[in-house]
Design a protein around this motif. Structure first.
Motif, PDB file in Angstrom:
ATOM      1  N   VAL A  25       0.845  -1.198   0.000  1.00 21.80           N
ATOM      2  CA  VAL A  25       0.000   0.000   0.000  1.00 21.80           C
ATOM      3  C   VAL A  25       0.878   1.244   0.000  1.00 21.80           C
ATOM      4  N   PHE A  26       1.949   1.221   0.800  1.00 19.24           N
ATOM      5  CA  PHE A  26       2.896   2.329   0.825  1.00 19.24           C
ATOM      6  C   PHE A  26       3.501   2.554  -0.556  1.00 19.24           C
ATOM      7  N   ASP A  27       3.877   1.479  -1.237  1.00 17.09           N
ATOM      8  CA  ASP A  27       4.453   1.599  -2.578  1.00 17.09           C
ATOM      9  C   ASP A  27       3.479   2.257  -3.550  1.00 17.09           C
ATOM     10  N   VAL A  28       2.203   1.909  -3.458  1.00 22.16           N
ATOM     11  CA  VAL A  28       1.183   2.533  -4.304  1.00 22.16           C
ATOM     12  C   VAL A  28       1.100   4.027  -3.991  1.00 22.16           C
ATOM     13  N   ALA A  29       1.105   4.374  -2.704  1.00 24.05           N
ATOM     14  CA  ALA A  29       1.040   5.780  -2.302  1.00 24.05           C
ATOM     15  C   ALA A  29       2.246   6.560  -2.811  1.00 24.05           C
ATOM     16  N   MET A  30       3.426   5.983  -2.713  1.00 21.87           N
ATOM     17  CA  MET A  30       4.631   6.676  -3.167  1.00 21.87           C
ATOM     18  C   MET A  30       4.636   6.847  -4.686  1.00 21.87           C
TER      19      MET A  30
END
Length: 74
Positions: A25-30
């Protein structure tokens, strides 16, 4: 908001099972943050001050929201 994140995560991973892994999820946000940064650069080159101000307001609200979430969990 949660539904949008779930849909975004779903699409980002080829429509597979819902992702609950915080790193993914963090990777998608970044990735989306980098996209926003590129859009801001382009709008700045175009002199789109009104649009930049609107985005700045939204990002400011998101910043406070994230900070509140962090504080609430400590």
């Amino acid at each position: 908001m949660g539904e949008n994140l779930a849909l975004l995560t779903y699409k980002a991973h080829g429509g597979g099972a819902m992702i609950d892994n915080r790193t993914q999820v963090f990777d998608v946000a970044m990735k989306n943050a980098r996209t926003i940064e590129a859009c801001l650069d382009r709008l700045a080159m175009m002199g789109a001050h009104r649009e930049l101000k609107m985005i700045a307001g939204r990002l400011s609200r998101l910043t406070f929201r994230a900070a509140d979430e962090c504080t609430a969990r400590e």
